[in-house]
Write an enzyme that holds these catalytic residues in place. Structure first.
Site: not given
Ligand code: TA6
Length: 303
Positions: A74, A100, A170, A215, A274
């Site tokens: 994270r 990932r 991301h 988002d 991102e």
């Molecule tokens: O990029 C935004 C997103 O798709 C959000 O909707 C949220 O889900 C974020 O990515 C994080 O996703 P993750 O699977 O890493 O918790």
């Protein structure tokens, strides 16, 4: 001999790069040169940290992140590939693809100058990956660390049939207070607000600011975005290539609380901008072809 010792025997660069056991025992490349420092986990080819000399860290990493072979990290720069978001047909497959949460291999390390170090990692199809996504592929991640950070995901198609992907670098950026920053570069861009699973179309007007869960997928956007952070007197520049889309995300209060690997009080300190091939900007790679998704991250004083 540990993994790090074996890797150091082959790839260490004195004064630039070494491998060591990082959090959760994950093997991490530690890069330090005259211009900056970075840490990259082989797990997920995940850039954990980047800090130009004399500047604050550029990337944010959750204090609650997992560091486990079957879970995404994270923060930093998760690689979302070969699909972005939930799998379009099978929700049981991992969100944001398997890249990932896969073990990447070290391909090459280079000391390009006393202030520039490059690491290349690779991932190819396996029986396990083919059960999720039935294509041959050869992906590489090239990380170049200097006063700027260049991250380039190159995906090749060694197979006999074309494949189509969505993807994202991301990137989680560290900010003083997400409610006090502005994200520029998306003015007049078509947008889709996906908060709460919606898909509300719109057009961005002026800078993006965050005062609630945010988002948003932007399309047809220019190749540069900026994060202005007055409290830290800095502007972060994100220059992209191989992408016509982007996502800006902050989970805000309720969603942060729902994520066990995200501290309840951490959301003010981060924003994701991102670099994507988001749905709507999917790329098809022909047999023998390749696609490269790249972001160059840099920071400068605001004043
Ligand atoms: O990029 C935004 C997103 O798709 C959000 O909707 C949220 O889900 C974020 O990515 C994080 O996703 P993750 O699977 O890493 O918790």
């Amino acid at each position: 001999m540990t993994d790090s010792e074996a890797l150091n025997a082959r790839f260490a660069l004195p004064g630039h790069l070494r491998f060591a056991a990082g959090p959760g025992g994950l093997t991490v490349a530690e890069i330090a040169n005259a211009a900056g420092t970075a840490r990259i986990a082989l797990h997920g080819a995940h850039v954990l940290a980047f800090q130009p000399r004399g500047a604050r860290p550029l990337l944010w990493l959750s204090g609650k992140s997992w560091f486990a072979a079957d879970k995404p990290i994270r923060g930093g720069i998760p690689l979302c590939w070969p699909w972005f978001g939930a799998h379009p047909a099978d929700p049981a497959l991992p969100a944001h693809g398997f890249a990932r949460i896969s073990p990447w291999q070290v391909l090459e390390t280079q000391a390009l100058s006393d202030s520039l170090t490059r690491l290349r990692l690779g991932l190819s199809d396996t029986a396990a990956s083919r059960r999720q996504w039935d294509h041959a592929f050869a992906a590489s991640l090239e990380v170049t660390v200097g006063a700027e950070l260049t991250v380039a995901l190159t995906m090749r198609n060694p197979g006999a049939a074309p494949y189509t992907i969505t993807a994202a670098l991301h990137t989680y950026f560290a900010v003083s207070d997400v409610t006090q920053v502005r994200v520029l570069g998306f003015d007049r861009c078509p947008s889709i607000d996906t908060v709460g699973g919606a898909r509300t179309p719109g057009v961005q007007t002026g800078p993006v600011t965050v005062h609630a869960e945010t988002d948003i997928i932007f399309s047809a956007c220019p190749d540069e975005a900026q994060i202005e952070d007055p409290a830290w007197n800095r502007r972060i520049r994100i220059r992209k290539a191989g992408s016509l889309s982007a996502v800006v995300w902050n989970p805000w209060i309720a969603k942060a609380k729902r994520m066990p690997d995200f501290g309840d009080d951490e959301y003010p300190g981060m924003i994701c901008v991102e670099t994507t091939n988001a749905p709507g900007d999917a790329r098809t790679v022909p047999p023998g072809g390749e696609h490269r998704l790249q972001a160059i991250l840099s920071v400068e004083p605001l004043g």
